[in-house]
Scaffold this motif. Structure first.
Motif, PDB file in Angstrom:
ATOM      1  N   UNK A  60       0.840  -1.198   0.000  1.00  0.00           N
ATOM      2  CA  UNK A  60       0.000   0.000   0.000  1.00  0.00           C
ATOM      3  C   UNK A  60       0.873   1.245   0.000  1.00  0.00           C
ATOM      4  N   UNK A  61       1.952   1.212   0.806  1.00  0.00           N
ATOM      5  CA  UNK A  61       2.878   2.347   0.829  1.00  0.00           C
ATOM      6  C   UNK A  61       3.534   2.535  -0.528  1.00  0.00           C
ATOM      7  N   UNK A  62       3.857   1.431  -1.203  1.00  0.00           N
ATOM      8  CA  UNK A  62       4.443   1.527  -2.539  1.00  0.00           C
ATOM      9  C   UNK A  62       3.459   2.146  -3.518  1.00  0.00           C
ATOM     10  N   UNK A 104      11.701   0.824  -4.564  1.00  0.00           N
ATOM     11  CA  UNK A 104      12.968   0.952  -3.830  1.00  0.00           C
ATOM     12  C   UNK A 104      12.741   1.534  -2.439  1.00  0.00           C
ATOM     13  N   UNK A 105      11.891   2.563  -2.361  1.00  0.00           N
ATOM     14  CA  UNK A 105      11.606   3.187  -1.067  1.00  0.00           C
ATOM     15  C   UNK A 105      10.872   2.217  -0.145  1.00  0.00           C
ATOM     16  N   UNK A 133      13.264  -3.303   4.874  1.00  0.00           N
ATOM     17  CA  UNK A 133      14.529  -3.694   5.484  1.00  0.00           C
ATOM     18  C   UNK A 133      14.672  -3.095   6.874  1.00  0.00           C
ATOM     19  N   UNK A 134      14.250  -1.834   7.031  1.00  0.00           N
ATOM     20  CA  UNK A 134      14.331  -1.179   8.335  1.00  0.00           C
ATOM     21  C   UNK A 134      13.465  -1.903   9.365  1.00  0.00           C
ATOM     22  N   UNK A 178      14.413  -4.549  -3.691  1.00  0.00           N
ATOM     23  CA  UNK A 178      15.324  -3.443  -4.029  1.00  0.00           C
ATOM     24  C   UNK A 178      16.217  -3.838  -5.197  1.00  0.00           C
ATOM     25  N   UNK A 179      16.759  -5.083  -5.166  1.00  0.00           N
ATOM     26  CA  UNK A 179      17.620  -5.530  -6.258  1.00  0.00           C
ATOM     27  C   UNK A 179      16.840  -5.631  -7.570  1.00  0.00           C
TER      28      UNK A 179
END
Length: 390
Positions: free
Chosen positions: A184-186, A201-202, A208-209, A248-249
């Protein structure tokens, strides 16, 4: 085709429903834990079968809730033109494998929110049934999942199911990719920035955080002698981190091949068998001549119908595998990046490229996709539009 390490249960609208072997281990742990809880609720001896039956029913109802959650994603995806190859339940929940990524922020948001809406509906339904059956005060006491609570076994089951679905809802809405909240954030970041790769990516870095946070909390719990909770949370954090890192990759790959379409690298002269051909003709003119393990099947208008392997019947239409879920095809104007991680491409080794009307336009193989990626990553330049990689 079954995914390695899974057991097929049944199919829903052509979608294979299966369970990973790890699912049986978690099922055992949940039954073991809940049987002790229900034994306390019912105040019965260890030899009584009722707690075990309630525990089994609770575990199966929980996994049914997870399945409905994934079907919520799947049905929305199918309505938006995205095929679903299978749904697999495993030790950390479930996953619906989409044949391609979302093509717009709106589609991404709708697919991502479909599962949580179903989970919320299940939780609310359980709350409603519990309150109607026992009254609000007694039901809220049962939802605290306290051993020794003065409640019936059935009410305790309903209360636990409501609680666990609310917990699943809250966890899935954490804005950590690839959880539903992260998707949803994406979708929101994609809408604001207009760049899917940048948004992915964000969201992946945010995932990851959160994975580091989960691992850190898991370590603290382990130190505090909460061994099971600590190990469990640490494993979730590790898997979440690996998935987020993969996202991300993947954006790095996608940014290198941006602008390349399926039509740019596919074989645009596919060999296809007419559906009204006899199996004898298919064997003589196609299988023996080209020595391929399968061929696409088309109708009189050249629309892709499915795949055929060697079989025993009189007419091709009687033996080919119909592409009822759309997992074996891809639009020829799709970006090449949409095939990254495509499960059907990995299993079959190729996908049928069709136009907007479903007519077969070409065949794109995993080797062609890999060659295009290597060219882009190695600085060899892009495959010129209209050419065929061989």
């Amino acid at each position: 085709m079954p995914v390695r390490g899974t057991v097929t249960l049944f199919h829903v609208r052509g979608i294979r429903i299966g369970v990973d072997y790890s699912w049986f281990f978690v099922l055992f742990l949940i039954i073991l834990w809940l049987s002790s809880f229900y034994r306390s609720v019912l105040d019965v001896s260890n030899s009584d079968a009722a707690p075990y039956l309630l525990a089994l029913a609770s575990a199966l109802a929980f996994f049914a809730s997870i399945l409905l959650h994934e079907l919520g994603h799947a049905f929305v995806a199918v309505r938006r033109g995205i095929g679903i190859s299978d749904i697999t339940l495993w030790m950390f929940g479930g996953v619906a494998r989409m044949t391609r990524d979302s093509d717009s922020p709106g589609t991404e948001f709708k697919v991502a929110i479909g599962g949580p809406i179903v989970t919320l509906a299940i939780a609310l339904a359980c709350v409603g049934v519990g309150i109607a059956a026992a009254g609000s005060d007694e039901f809220w006491m049962a939802m605290r999942v306290e051993e020794g609570a003065n409640t019936s076994g059935i009410l305790a089951l309903i209360a636990w199911l409501a609680s666990i679905n609310l917990l699943v809802l809250v966890f899935n809405l954490i804005p950590a990719f690839p959880l539903d909240g992260g998707r949803i954030a994406r979708a929101i970041a994609w809408r604001v920035s207009g760049d899917r790769n940048r948004a992915t990516r964000a969201a992946g870095r945010l995932g990851q955080a959160f994975s580091y946070l989960f691992i850190g909390v898991g370590i603290l719990l382990f130190i505090d002698r909460e061994y099971i909770g600590g190990i469990w949370l640490g494993l979730i954090g590790f898997i979440l981190g690996q998935s987020a890192r993969g996202a991300v990759l993947q954006t790095e790959f996608a940014s290198r091949i941006e602008g390349i379409r399926v039509a740019d690298v596919m074989d645009n002269e596919p060999v296809a068998i007419p559906e009204d051909a006899s199996v004898e003709r298919a064997l003589d003119e196609y299988f023996l001549r080209y020595r391929w393990p399968w061929f696409p099947v088309v109708d009189a208008a050249q629309r892709f119908r499915g795949l055929i392997e060697r079989g025993a019947a009189s007419v091709v239409r009687d033996v080919f595998e119909a592409d009822s879920t759309g997992t074996l095809r891809v639009r020829d104007d799709e970006p090449l990046e949409s095939l990254l991680g495509n499960d059907a491409l990995r299993r079959l080794g190729a996908l049928m490229a069709v136009d907007a009307d479903g007519r077969l336009r070409g065949v794109i193989t995993a080797d062609q996709v890999g060659r295009a990626l290597r060219n882009a990553l190695g600085g060899g330049g892009r495959t010129p539009p209209g050419s065929t990689a061989t």
